[in-house]
Scaffold this motif. Structure first.
Motif, PDB file in Angstrom:
ATOM      1  N   GLN A   1       0.723  -1.299   0.082  1.00  6.85           N
ATOM      2  CA  GLN A   1      -0.074  -0.133  -0.151  1.00  6.85           C
ATOM      3  C   GLN A   1       0.929   1.193   0.154  1.00  6.85           C
ATOM      4  O   GLN A   1       2.093   1.152   0.243  1.00  6.85           O
ATOM      5  CB  GLN A   1      -0.835   0.060   1.244  1.00  6.85           C
ATOM      6  CG  GLN A   1      -1.599  -1.312   1.477  1.00  6.85           C
ATOM      7  CD  GLN A   1      -2.918  -1.400   0.213  1.00  6.85           C
ATOM      8  OE1 GLN A   1      -3.332  -0.264  -0.098  1.00  6.85           O
ATOM      9  NE2 GLN A   1      -2.968  -2.712  -0.376  1.00  6.85           N
ATOM     10  N   VAL A   2       0.272   2.226  -0.390  1.00  3.29           N
ATOM     11  CA  VAL A   2       0.947   3.558  -0.347  1.00  3.29           C
ATOM     12  C   VAL A   2       1.744   3.809   1.038  1.00  3.29           C
ATOM     13  O   VAL A   2       0.995   3.750   2.086  1.00  3.29           O
ATOM     14  CB  VAL A   2      -0.150   4.775  -0.581  1.00  3.29           C
ATOM     15  CG1 VAL A   2       0.756   6.300  -0.540  1.00  3.29           C
ATOM     16  CG2 VAL A   2      -0.621   4.592  -2.127  1.00  3.29           C
ATOM     17  N   GLY A   3       2.883   4.319   1.279  1.00  2.87           N
ATOM     18  CA  GLY A   3       3.564   4.551   2.431  1.00  2.87           C
ATOM     19  C   GLY A   3       4.149   3.332   2.947  1.00  2.87           C
ATOM     20  O   GLY A   3       4.947   3.663   3.984  1.00  2.87           O
ATOM     21  N   GLU A   4       3.880   2.106   2.690  1.00  2.09           N
ATOM     22  CA  GLU A   4       4.388   0.902   2.990  1.00  2.09           C
ATOM     23  C   GLU A   4       5.734   0.580   2.251  1.00  2.09           C
ATOM     24  O   GLU A   4       5.970   1.063   1.151  1.00  2.09           O
ATOM     25  CB  GLU A   4       3.736  -0.164   3.076  1.00  2.09           C
ATOM     26  CG  GLU A   4       2.261  -0.088   3.714  1.00  2.09           C
ATOM     27  CD  GLU A   4       1.337  -1.110   3.561  1.00  2.09           C
ATOM     28  OE1 GLU A   4       1.505  -2.071   2.813  1.00  2.09           O
ATOM     29  OE2 GLU A   4       0.303  -1.388   4.594  1.00  2.09           O
ATOM     30  N   PRO A   5       6.744  -0.189   3.077  1.00  3.55           N
ATOM     31  CA  PRO A   5       7.718  -0.885   1.928  1.00  3.55           C
ATOM     32  C   PRO A   5       7.345  -1.490   1.025  1.00  3.55           C
ATOM     33  O   PRO A   5       6.273  -2.104   0.902  1.00  3.55           O
ATOM     34  CB  PRO A   5       8.494  -1.773   3.091  1.00  3.55           C
ATOM     35  CG  PRO A   5       8.196  -1.091   4.268  1.00  3.55           C
ATOM     36  CD  PRO A   5       6.796  -0.667   4.117  1.00  3.55           C
ATOM     37  N   PRO A   6       8.005  -1.199  -0.100  1.00  2.00           N
ATOM     38  CA  PRO A   6       7.382  -2.088  -1.375  1.00  2.00           C
ATOM     39  C   PRO A   6       7.303  -3.654  -1.206  1.00  2.00           C
ATOM     40  O   PRO A   6       8.334  -4.162  -0.668  1.00  2.00           O
ATOM     41  CB  PRO A   6       8.413  -1.583  -2.483  1.00  2.00           C
ATOM     42  CG  PRO A   6       9.571  -1.243  -1.694  1.00  2.00           C
ATOM     43  CD  PRO A   6       9.122  -0.902  -0.262  1.00  2.00           C
ATOM     44  N   GLN A   7       6.281  -4.520  -1.724  1.00  2.00           N
ATOM     45  CA  GLN A   7       6.165  -5.711  -1.535  1.00  2.00           C
ATOM     46  C   GLN A   7       5.692  -6.186  -2.876  1.00  2.00           C
ATOM     47  O   GLN A   7       4.868  -5.482  -3.640  1.00  2.00           O
ATOM     48  CB  GLN A   7       5.129  -6.051  -0.605  1.00  2.00           C
ATOM     49  CG  GLN A   7       5.482  -5.914   0.979  1.00  2.00           C
ATOM     50  CD  GLN A   7       4.324  -6.344   1.938  1.00  2.00           C
ATOM     51  OE1 GLN A   7       3.028  -6.235   1.229  1.00  2.00           O
ATOM     52  NE2 GLN A   7       4.651  -7.088   3.023  1.00  2.00           N
ATOM     53  N   ILE A   8       5.993  -7.194  -3.196  1.00  2.00           N
ATOM     54  CA  ILE A   8       5.741  -7.848  -4.591  1.00  2.00           C
ATOM     55  C   ILE A   8       5.348  -9.440  -4.531  1.00  2.00           C
ATOM     56  O   ILE A   8       5.960  -9.945  -3.314  1.00  2.00           O
ATOM     57  CB  ILE A   8       7.013  -7.776  -5.893  1.00  2.00           C
ATOM     58  CG1 ILE A   8       8.238  -8.685  -5.185  1.00  2.00           C
ATOM     59  CG2 ILE A   8       7.151  -6.607  -6.064  1.00  2.00           C
ATOM     60  CD1 ILE A   8       8.507  -9.707  -6.140  1.00  2.00           C
ATOM     61  N   GLN A   9       4.645  -9.729  -5.245  1.00  2.00           N
ATOM     62  CA  GLN A   9       4.022 -11.135  -5.231  1.00  2.00           C
ATOM     63  C   GLN A   9       4.541 -11.743  -6.591  1.00  2.00           C
ATOM     64  O   GLN A   9       4.592 -11.407  -7.624  1.00  2.00           O
ATOM     65  CB  GLN A   9       2.649 -11.484  -4.992  1.00  2.00           C
ATOM     66  CG  GLN A   9       2.273 -12.558  -5.111  1.00  2.00           C
ATOM     67  CD  GLN A   9       0.547 -13.072  -4.963  1.00  2.00           C
ATOM     68  OE1 GLN A   9      -0.100 -12.977  -3.972  1.00  2.00           O
ATOM     69  NE2 GLN A   9       0.055 -13.126  -6.253  1.00  2.00           N
ATOM     70  N   ILE A  10       5.437 -13.045  -6.517  1.00  2.00           N
ATOM     71  CA  ILE A  10       5.560 -13.763  -7.641  1.00  2.00           C
ATOM     72  C   ILE A  10       4.601 -15.089  -7.516  1.00  2.00           C
ATOM     73  O   ILE A  10       4.585 -15.894  -6.513  1.00  2.00           O
ATOM     74  CB  ILE A  10       7.006 -14.428  -7.400  1.00  2.00           C
ATOM     75  CG1 ILE A  10       7.995 -13.098  -7.099  1.00  2.00           C
ATOM     76  CG2 ILE A  10       7.620 -15.264  -8.532  1.00  2.00           C
ATOM     77  CD1 ILE A  10       9.528 -13.712  -6.600  1.00  2.00           C
ATOM     78  N   ALA A  11       3.992 -15.251  -8.512  1.00  2.00           N
ATOM     79  CA  ALA A  11       3.033 -16.317  -8.709  1.00  2.00           C
ATOM     80  C   ALA A  11       3.352 -17.076  -9.797  1.00  2.00           C
ATOM     81  O   ALA A  11       3.634 -16.804 -11.010  1.00  2.00           O
ATOM     82  CB  ALA A  11       1.574 -15.757  -8.972  1.00  2.00           C
ATOM     83  N   THR A  12       3.381 -18.525  -9.539  1.00  2.00           N
ATOM     84  CA  THR A  12       3.780 -19.369 -10.539  1.00  2.00           C
ATOM     85  C   THR A  12       2.394 -20.499 -10.399  1.00  2.00           C
ATOM     86  O   THR A  12       1.793 -20.304  -9.619  1.00  2.00           O
ATOM     87  CB  THR A  12       5.212 -20.219 -10.485  1.00  2.00           C
ATOM     88  OG1 THR A  12       5.136 -20.633  -9.294  1.00  2.00           O
ATOM     89  CG2 THR A  12       6.032 -19.144 -10.686  1.00  2.00           C
ATOM     90  N   THR A  13       2.383 -21.529 -11.267  1.00  2.00           N
ATOM     91  CA  THR A  13       1.510 -22.380 -11.230  1.00  2.00           C
ATOM     92  C   THR A  13       1.698 -23.317  -9.753  1.00  2.00           C
ATOM     93  O   THR A  13       2.468 -23.814  -9.171  1.00  2.00           O
ATOM     94  CB  THR A  13       1.591 -23.651 -12.011  1.00  2.00           C
ATOM     95  OG1 THR A  13       1.753 -22.924 -13.537  1.00  2.00           O
ATOM     96  CG2 THR A  13       0.678 -24.850 -12.122  1.00  2.00           C
TER      97      THR A  13
END
Length: 692
Positions: A656-668
């Protein structure tokens, strides 16, 4: 240890290879030996000024005046003639050694006579050469060549041939022996003078030159039987032990961080060790002041090599060329014979594959230095751990369940053989390369400085259209756990007011590359992330997303002038855009077909450029298609995931805005979330089954 006659009689493959060596020497039964009377120039100038490829050298051509480029160019005059002479002199020295090897294995007098004629011919000629008047000012000038370095290398081949003949009972006439002793004495005086200049006047004892001057003098002293002088090369400033201590890092890498110069120095050490072994001195287990050793230098190369035995061309060094492959074959045949280490065999097999198209012991190096009853070499896939080289500033990430691996460079610049390439990564697949370092053209090519040493030719970041400053980065974290290896490397010296941080995670199913750039200057500049794959790039750009008005070029300096823009896609939304593209390798050069899928989060306002650049240094005119990501702003995160196969991962920003960046890696069937914490680095938050 068996002599060559015993090897040929004991091992059938050696006898067959000796027969092949004989066939290569057959033309000398019909033709007179013509040694060039002119001294050689500088081999690095044997390069096409248009295509930047090494010119063709025909070993059977005794006197060339026209020099051909593989692309059809015809060149005449200097500096090509002088450079060709280097190749010719080196070829004749190799013929002397080859003839001596065949005689030692077979006993036929023709071959000892052939070697003698070459040796005595050069002994007669050498006193006629003045100190080379055309050598460049920065060089230590030789006689037979522009460089004393080239002369040292050439002399070791000739003297090894001489010693092999003498060891097998060949006697020279009194007149011949006088000429040879004059030759050896002149070499001795020259090499001792060059060594004094380099070590005591230039204060450059760690230079690779020193290792070769020591090797040449060791050969001379062995040929003359002056044991006391041979002993003097071991100790003191610039001696073997001192050079090993200052020319090699404690983790085993040559101090310039170049695989090419590492092998170059290692070969000189092995030649010196061979000469000392003749007097009962064993250098194969010698140690430098911080534990450096010849064995450790071999182990370092085994750690850096790809699963198929390829060595990365980090810093200066050719991408591939025949003389270099021969050097690798010689070095690794000796290393395997001395240390009995099977982990060295894939590198040797790869060298033979390049030279002869097969992973079998073949040719002069195999006969002279190879040991064992089989031509077969171990080339099967080996499970290896990730490795950190803290002194040299390299790390290799591996995972047993992932055919991808990555080498990262964060260490010292590398001096005159370094590149402006901090935080560069080389990505490899089990069957070959994905995005390598492109290597280095011969130094006579303008592309040496205009492209291959510049930051833009590497898989790293430039800011403001400029190359990085020469500097040293740092390793913040290196963590190898059961399910992944994590590396956090950092640079704050590349650009004033900018911090570059690269986070790499290699797990079972992917390679995550998170490159964060922060600019603290009042006026932020454009940040460019470069990616240079060597396979066939497949970009699924939608027609309406491709900018038709994108610039044809991105700049003129720091390598940008070598880059052509093919297409561009800008993210004009307010959200990061998951962009997927693949790289396909057809198996022509790798022997196996494979594909790597890629997912990149294109930040809002960022542009993805499809670019065309010079190819690898073996053939720069075979252009490559690559990717450049550009973003303007005080900070940017370039986030990419690589996977084996054609199915890319799906990347999504979840913070979310203001939070440390997070990413999701999705595979099968699986999703993993990573968070970038400025103090703790990259943290895996959670993983879940996407089918739930």
């Amino acid at each position: 240890m068996m002599n060559l006659k015993e090897k040929a009689d004991t091992f059938s493959w050696v006898g067959l290879e000796v027969d092949k060596l004989k066939m290569e020497l057959d033309p000398f039964r019909r033709e007179e030996i013509l040694l060039p009377t002119e001294p050689g120039g500088w081999w690095h100038q044997y390069v096409c000024p248009q295509h930047h490829t090494e010119l063709i050298f025909d070993v059977m051509e005794q006197d060339a005046v026209v020099f051909s480029c593989p692309k059809g160019c015809k060149l005449e005059g200097e500096p090509y003639r002088g450079a060709w002479l280097v190749y010719r002199h080196q070829a004749m020295a190799r013929y002397a050694l080859q003839s001596a090897v065949v005689f030692a294995a077979d006993g036929e007098e023709f071959y000892s006579s052939l070697a003698r004629k070459i040796l005595v011919g050069y002994a007669e000629q050498f006193p006629l050469y003045p100190v080379h008047p055309d050598a460049q000012p920065w060089m230590l000038s030789g006689r037979a060549f522009h460089q004393a370095l080239t002369e040292a290398i050439w002399s070791t081949t000739l003297i090894r041939a001489y010693l092999l003949l003498v060891d097998h009972g060949v006697t020279f006439t009194g007149e011949e022996e006088v000429k040879l002793q004059v030759f050896f004495t002149m070499l001795e005086e020259s090499m001792e003078q060059y060594r004094h200049i380099l070590i005591y006047e230039k204060k450059n004892a760690e230079n690779n030159y020193t290792a070769w001057l020591n090797a040449s003098l060791a050969c001379v002293y062995a040929a003359k039987g002056t044991r006391e002088k041979l002993a003097s090369l071991l100790e003191g400033e610039g001696g073997f032990y001192h050079h090993l201590s200052i020319g090699v890092k404690p983790d085993g890498f040559e101090f310039e961080g170049s695989t090419y110069y590492h092998i170059f120095v290692l070969r000189a050490y092995l030649i010196a060790a061979e000469m000392y072994g003749r007097f009962g001195v064993d250098l194969y287990d010698a140690k430098g002041e911080q534990g450096q050793s010849i064995r450790g230098m071999f182990q370092l190369l085994a750690e850096l090599s790809g699963d198929n035995g390829e060595l990365p061309a980090v810093h200066d060094g050719p991408y591939a060329r025949v003389p270099f492959a021969r050097e690798i074959a010689e070095v690794f045949e000796i290393g395997i014979a001395v240390y009995k280490d099977p982990s060295l065999q894939p590198i040797l097999a790869n060298a033979y594959r390049y030279l002869y198209g097969q992973e079998l012991r073949t040719g002069l190096e195999a006969v002279l230095y190879g040991a064992g009853e089989s031509k077969e070499l171990q080339t099967s896939y080996r499970v290896r751990d990730s490795v950190l080289l803290p002194d040299s500033g390299f790390a290799v990430l591996r995972h047993p369940g992932n055919p991808l691996s990555v080498l990262a460079d964060f260490g010292e610049h590398g001096g005159s053989h370094g590149h402006f390439d901090k935080l560069h990564i080389t990505i490899m697949h089990r069957w070959g390369e994905v995005a390598p370092e492109l290597g280095m053209v011969p130094y006579g090519s303008v592309l040496r400085k205009e492209w291959y040493s510049e930051t833009a030719s590497h898989n790293t970041v430039t800011i403001g259209g400029r190359s990085q400053a020469p500097h040293t980065g740092s390793c913040c974290q290196f963590r190898q756990e059961g399910n992944a290896t994590y590396l956090w490397i950092r640079s704050d010296g590349a650009y004033e007011g900018a911090v570059l941080e690269r986070h790499l995670v290699l797990a079972d199913g992917w390679l995550l590359d998170w490159f964060h750039v922060e600019q603290v200057t009042e006026r932020s500049q454009e940040v460019d992330l470069w990616f240079h794959p060597t396979g066939h790039l497949l970009l699924p750009f939608d027609p309406h997303r491709v900018q038709k008005d994108s610039p044809a070029v991105l700049g003129l300096e720091a390598g940008y002038g070598s880059v052509e823009v093919l297409s561009a896609m800008k993210n004009e939304t307010d959200c990061p855009l998951n962009t997927e593209w693949n790289i396909r390798y057809d198996g022509v050069s790798t022997c196996r077909e494979y594909e790597v899928s890629t997912s990149t989060l294109l930040a809002p306002g960022s542009t993805m450029y499809e670019i065309r650049t010079p190819g690898n240094a073996e053939d720069p005119s075979r252009l490559l298609r690559g990717i450049m990501l550009r973003h303007k702003g005080p900070s940017v995160d370039f986030i990419t995931v690589y996977r084996d196969g054609h199915e890319p991962a799906v990347l999504k920003l979840v913070s979310q805005v203001g939070e440390p960046p997070q990413i999701q890696i999705a595979t099968t069937g699986q999703a993993v979330v990573y968070c970038l914490d400025p103090k703790a680095g990259l943290i895996q938050e959670k993983s879940r089954n996407t089918e739930e």
